[in-house]
Scaffold this motif. Structure first.
Motif, PDB file in Angstrom:
ATOM      1  N   VAL A 265      -2.662  -0.187   3.042  1.00 44.81           N
ATOM      2  CA  VAL A 265      -2.917  -1.587   2.710  1.00 44.81           C
ATOM      3  C   VAL A 265      -4.073  -1.588   1.723  1.00 44.81           C
ATOM      4  CG1 VAL A 265      -3.427  -3.904   3.562  1.00 44.81           C
ATOM      5  CG2 VAL A 265      -2.214  -2.278   5.036  1.00 44.81           C
ATOM      6  N   PRO A 266      -3.794  -1.628   0.430  1.00 44.21           N
ATOM      7  CA  PRO A 266      -4.882  -1.594  -0.553  1.00 44.21           C
ATOM      8  C   PRO A 266      -5.790  -2.802  -0.406  1.00 44.21           C
ATOM      9  CG  PRO A 266      -2.795  -2.145  -1.607  1.00 44.21           C
ATOM     10  CD  PRO A 266      -2.465  -1.738  -0.207  1.00 44.21           C
ATOM     11  N   SER A 267      -7.017  -2.648  -0.802  1.00 47.00           N
ATOM     12  CA  SER A 267      -7.978  -3.741  -0.661  1.00 47.00           C
ATOM     13  C   SER A 267      -7.517  -4.987  -1.405  1.00 47.00           C
ATOM     14  CB  SER A 267      -9.345  -3.293  -1.173  1.00 47.00           C
ATOM     15  OG  SER A 267      -9.265  -2.843  -2.509  1.00 47.00           O
ATOM     16  N   SER A 268      -6.795  -4.817  -2.488  1.00 44.72           N
ATOM     17  CA  SER A 268      -6.312  -5.969  -3.253  1.00 44.72           C
ATOM     18  C   SER A 268      -5.324  -6.820  -2.460  1.00 44.72           C
ATOM     19  CB  SER A 268      -5.655  -5.498  -4.554  1.00 44.72           C
ATOM     20  OG  SER A 268      -4.574  -4.625  -4.277  1.00 44.72           O
ATOM     21  N   ASN A 269      -4.739  -6.258  -1.380  1.00 45.00           N
ATOM     22  CA  ASN A 269      -3.775  -6.987  -0.561  1.00 45.00           C
ATOM     23  C   ASN A 269      -4.397  -7.451   0.760  1.00 45.00           C
ATOM     24  OD1 ASN A 269      -1.249  -8.135  -0.018  1.00 45.00           O
ATOM     25  ND2 ASN A 269      -0.528  -6.293   1.049  1.00 45.00           N
ATOM     26  N   ILE A 270      -5.716  -7.514   0.810  1.00 44.43           N
ATOM     27  CA  ILE A 270      -6.405  -7.979   2.018  1.00 44.43           C
ATOM     28  C   ILE A 270      -7.084  -9.311   1.713  1.00 44.43           C
ATOM     29  CG2 ILE A 270      -8.263  -7.499   3.662  1.00 44.43           C
ATOM     30  CD1 ILE A 270      -7.711  -4.539   3.292  1.00 44.43           C
ATOM     31  N   GLN A 271      -6.863 -10.297   2.602  1.00 42.31           N
ATOM     32  CA  GLN A 271      -7.500 -11.600   2.409  1.00 42.31           C
ATOM     33  C   GLN A 271      -8.541 -11.916   3.480  1.00 42.31           C
ATOM     34  OE1 GLN A 271      -4.456 -14.591   2.403  1.00 42.31           O
ATOM     35  NE2 GLN A 271      -4.356 -14.731   4.638  1.00 42.31           N
ATOM     36  N   ALA A 272      -8.590 -11.133   4.537  1.00 35.45           N
ATOM     37  CA  ALA A 272      -9.615 -11.333   5.561  1.00 35.45           C
ATOM     38  C   ALA A 272      -9.785 -10.038   6.348  1.00 35.45           C
ATOM     39  CB  ALA A 272      -9.257 -12.490   6.493  1.00 35.45           C
ATOM     40  N   ILE A 273     -10.982  -9.857   6.893  1.00 36.10           N
ATOM     41  CA  ILE A 273     -11.305  -8.682   7.701  1.00 36.10           C
ATOM     42  C   ILE A 273     -11.892  -9.170   9.017  1.00 36.10           C
ATOM     43  CG2 ILE A 273     -12.688  -6.568   7.837  1.00 36.10           C
ATOM     44  CD1 ILE A 273     -12.714  -6.602   4.733  1.00 36.10           C
ATOM     45  N   ARG A 274     -11.471  -8.538  10.101  1.00 37.72           N
ATOM     46  CA  ARG A 274     -11.929  -8.956  11.425  1.00 37.72           C
ATOM     47  C   ARG A 274     -12.426  -7.732  12.202  1.00 37.72           C
ATOM     48  NH1 ARG A 274      -7.429 -12.167  14.339  1.00 37.72           N
ATOM     49  NH2 ARG A 274      -6.471 -10.094  14.554  1.00 37.72           N
TER      50      ARG A 274
ATOM     51  N   THR B  43     -16.226   2.888   6.189  1.00 36.63           N
ATOM     52  CA  THR B  43     -15.781   2.828   4.796  1.00 36.63           C
ATOM     53  C   THR B  43     -14.257   2.789   4.778  1.00 36.63           C
ATOM     54  OG1 THR B  43     -17.732   3.985   3.965  1.00 36.63           O
ATOM     55  CG2 THR B  43     -15.779   3.978   2.563  1.00 36.63           C
ATOM     56  N   TYR B  44     -13.713   1.644   4.346  1.00 32.68           N
ATOM     57  CA  TYR B  44     -12.265   1.472   4.306  1.00 32.68           C
ATOM     58  C   TYR B  44     -11.743   1.977   2.965  1.00 32.68           C
ATOM     59  CZ  TYR B  44      -7.662  -0.712   4.432  1.00 32.68           C
ATOM     60  OH  TYR B  44      -6.312  -0.927   4.406  1.00 32.68           O
ATOM     61  N   LEU B  45     -10.773   2.891   3.028  1.00 37.31           N
ATOM     62  CA  LEU B  45     -10.272   3.563   1.826  1.00 37.31           C
ATOM     63  C   LEU B  45      -8.855   3.145   1.448  1.00 37.31           C
ATOM     64  CD1 LEU B  45     -11.637   7.150   2.629  1.00 37.31           C
ATOM     65  CD2 LEU B  45     -12.584   5.474   1.016  1.00 37.31           C
ATOM     66  N   GLY B  46      -8.354   2.039   2.049  1.00 45.12           N
ATOM     67  CA  GLY B  46      -7.041   1.540   1.659  1.00 45.12           C
ATOM     68  C   GLY B  46      -5.921   1.905   2.601  1.00 45.12           C
ATOM     69  N   ARG B  47      -6.274   2.491   3.743  1.00 42.47           N
ATOM     70  CA  ARG B  47      -5.221   2.887   4.678  1.00 42.47           C
ATOM     71  C   ARG B  47      -5.600   2.474   6.092  1.00 42.47           C
ATOM     72  NH1 ARG B  47      -0.723   5.934   5.102  1.00 42.47           N
ATOM     73  NH2 ARG B  47      -0.334   7.104   7.028  1.00 42.47           N
ATOM     74  N   CYS B  48      -4.643   1.825   6.781  1.00 40.08           N
ATOM     75  CA  CYS B  48      -4.787   1.521   8.200  1.00 40.08           C
ATOM     76  C   CYS B  48      -4.345   2.745   8.986  1.00 40.08           C
ATOM     77  CB  CYS B  48      -3.949   0.303   8.581  1.00 40.08           C
ATOM     78  SG  CYS B  48      -4.616  -1.258   7.965  1.00 40.08           S
ATOM     79  N   ASP B  49      -5.300   3.499   9.471  1.00 39.23           N
ATOM     80  CA  ASP B  49      -4.999   4.779  10.104  1.00 39.23           C
ATOM     81  C   ASP B  49      -4.207   4.625  11.394  1.00 39.23           C
ATOM     82  OD1 ASP B  49      -6.384   5.989   8.069  1.00 39.23           O
ATOM     83  OD2 ASP B  49      -8.249   6.202   9.199  1.00 39.23           O
ATOM     84  N   THR B  50      -4.497   3.583  12.176  1.00 37.80           N
ATOM     85  CA  THR B  50      -3.856   3.474  13.487  1.00 37.80           C
ATOM     86  C   THR B  50      -2.344   3.266  13.381  1.00 37.80           C
ATOM     87  OG1 THR B  50      -5.903   2.683  14.502  1.00 37.80           O
ATOM     88  CG2 THR B  50      -3.844   2.188  15.659  1.00 37.80           C
TER      89      THR B  50
ATOM     90  N   PRO C 271     -12.304   1.245  -5.157  1.00 32.58           N
ATOM     91  CA  PRO C 271     -11.889   2.485  -4.507  1.00 32.58           C
ATOM     92  C   PRO C 271     -12.150   2.507  -3.005  1.00 32.58           C
ATOM     93  CG  PRO C 271     -13.979   2.823  -5.616  1.00 32.58           C
ATOM     94  CD  PRO C 271     -13.564   1.406  -5.912  1.00 32.58           C
ATOM     95  N   PHE C 272     -13.040   1.631  -2.538  1.00 29.24           N
ATOM     96  CA  PHE C 272     -13.369   1.594  -1.109  1.00 29.24           C
ATOM     97  C   PHE C 272     -14.048   0.260  -0.813  1.00 29.24           C
ATOM     98  CE2 PHE C 272     -16.945   3.557  -3.311  1.00 29.24           C
ATOM     99  CZ  PHE C 272     -17.994   2.744  -2.898  1.00 29.24           C
TER     100      PHE C 272
END
Length: 495
Positions: free
Chosen positions: A455-464, A443-450, A399-400
């Motif tokens: 972008v759900p967490s399941s579709n993320i492969q890296a964080i910068r 806390t990332y909730l699945g949305r790129c606010d800017t 969920p986050f």
């Protein structure tokens, strides 16, 4: 004993002192930081032919240029006079000893007859400023840049400053309500400074809150001693314990960090409280210090416990102790409900407010139910140290994602980018500097606010995480870490 301080002669000889009966300062000797024997008690009234002293507390033991020094806070009066005197304020004195026998002589004032920070028995601020009144909680630190003297002064509460003894006219303000904005739970108290250095990084530890209230330990990190101020991130090292009724159970503070053969130990006092929440005693404890990859410290008594989400389910938390005992529920469904994370702070509020230290825990268990029938659970082994534990429930989703990252320059700001798993493209910024600013967590909730896209967490492969000073994003420094699309916590170190 409260307000402990430890001086290291070498890896097989240490001396411990602290606040005792208010008239004498006990000095203990130890060769292993485990077994302590009383070496002697220092009574300044006995060795001073002119003055008597009372309300002694918060000693600092040290050595400089071959001379042993004992700083302490006290009231001073002529021999035989009532102590403490009316119309005077507490201040700090120093006594010296020529050798390791630690036979300290008569106390002397600090920087007497100067305009520098100094011993001052008067109640008013000195003409050069309140931060020149050396009141309590002195701490010395020997560094390649010189010998530093830290102390606490009074103005709108307790504040911390320091000076390099080679240039005492320059005062550095580090913490406290007279200089910085402080949160209400610190109660206007920033005191008990302690400084150490590890891997080129400096640490300033301090205690916040009244000693008989919600006393707790905090710290800041920096690349030099002048950088150690509340302009940088203030990190919590301990959390005062409260029971279900909200009354205090335990507090922690006034610590010293000791290194022995490459290992670091935190020596501090623990305040005990009665059933009404009133302080009854303070005793000295020791805990091994563990460091995270960015140099920050694992906390004394907090664990961020997270578990993924099953729609329509509620949760309950048990702890498994190292002796095999299971405390369950430690935090029942009445406490957790349908939440997917909790900060375990050392109190099992659903088990009679039992206090459980991190080091005694072997595993966490999360029970899950959608019909108030409690059977299935997931268990995760625990190392007794870490601040973060995640439990993976079968069939659950994320969920986050709690993000945290290392601190860069004092004035740095941050932004968050994510790399999509489906296309490999980076979205940068995903969460921009306007939102993140100087925070070191999100806390990332699945949305790129800017950009305004999901972008759900399941579709993320890296964080910068990128940082910049004065808005100069063309010269931003970034650190990235892979992400598995399911984890609930990720820490990123910016090189």
């Amino acid at each position: 004993m409260a307000d402990p301080d430890v001086y290291k002669e070498h890896d097989d000889l240490f001396f411990l002192s602290g606040t005792g009966n208010g008239w004498q300062l006990p000095i203990y000797e130890t060769r292993d930081l485990t077994s302590f024997q009383l070496k002697r008690s220092y009574d300044p009234s006995v060795v001073d032919p002119v003055y008597d002293y009372c309300f002694l507390w918060a000693p600092d033991l040290g050595k400089y240029d071959g001379v042993y020094q004992l700083y302490f806070s006290a009231h001073r009066v002529p021999n035989g006079a009532a102590c403490p005197p009316s119309g005077q304020e507490v201040t700090t004195f120093v006594a010296t000893a020529p050798d390791v026998n630690l036979q300290f002589g008569a106390p002397q004032p600090i920087n007497a007859n100067t305009t520098w920070p100094r011993t001052s028995t008067g109640t008013a601020c000195l003409p050069q400023g309140c931060n020149r009144n050396i009141r309590i909680d002195s701490a010395t630190f020997n560094d390649t840049s010189g010998r530093w003297f830290f102390y606490v002064w009074f103005d709108r509460g307790n504040n911390i400053s320091s000076f390099n003894t080679a240039a005492p006219g320059t005062v550095y303000n580090h913490a406290g309500p007279a200089i910085f904005s402080t949160p209400s739970y610190e109660e206007g108290i920033n005191e008990a400074p302690e400084v150490f250095k590890r891997n080129g990084q400096y640490y300033l530890l301090l205690s916040g809150g009244w000693y008989n209230s919600q006393y707790a330990m905090y710290y800041v990190m920096g690349d030099s001693i002048p950088q150690l101020t509340r302009a940088r991130a203030v990190r919590r090292l301990s959390q005062p314990l409260r029971n279900t009724a909200g009354r205090l159970v335990q507090s922690h503070g006034h610590n010293v960090i000791v290194e022995r053969r490459g290992e670091y130990f935190n020596v501090f006092h623990v305040g005990a409280f009665d059933a009404s929440g009133n302080l009854t005693s303070r005793s000295t404890y020791k805990q091994r210090v563990a460091f995270k990859p960015d140099g920050s410290l694992h906390s004394l008594n907090q664990v961020n416990v997270r578990w993924n989400k099953l729609t329509g389910y509620s949760y309950s938390l048990d702890v498994v102790l190292r002796d095999g005992t299971v405390i369950g529920p430690c935090l029942s469904v009445a406490v957790l409900g349908q939440a997917n994370k909790t900060v375990f702070d050392g109190v099992c509020r659903s088990a009679g407010d039992r206090v459980v230290t991190k080091g005694d825990i072997a595993a966490f268990r999360i029970f899950y139910s959608n019909n108030n029938v409690w059977g299935p659970f997931v268990e995760r082994a625990y190392d007794g140290i870490s601040d973060d534990v995640t439990l993976d429930l079968p069939g659950g989703y994320t969920p986050f994602v709690d993000l945290s990252w290392s601190e860069e320059e004092t004035t740095a700001q941050y932004s968050i980018d994510v790399q999509r798993r489906d296309t490999g493209a980076w979205i940068g910024p995903c969460i921009g500097v306007t939102s993140v600013n100087k925070s070191l967590s999100w806390t990332y909730l699945g949305r790129c606010d800017t950009p305004g896209i999901n972008v759900p967490s399941s579709n993320i492969q890296a964080i910068r995480i990128c940082s910049a000073v004065n808005g100069d994003w063309a010269r931003a420094r970034c650190g990235a870490t892979p992400y598995d699309g399911r984890g609930m916590h990720s820490h990123i170190v910016i090189p």
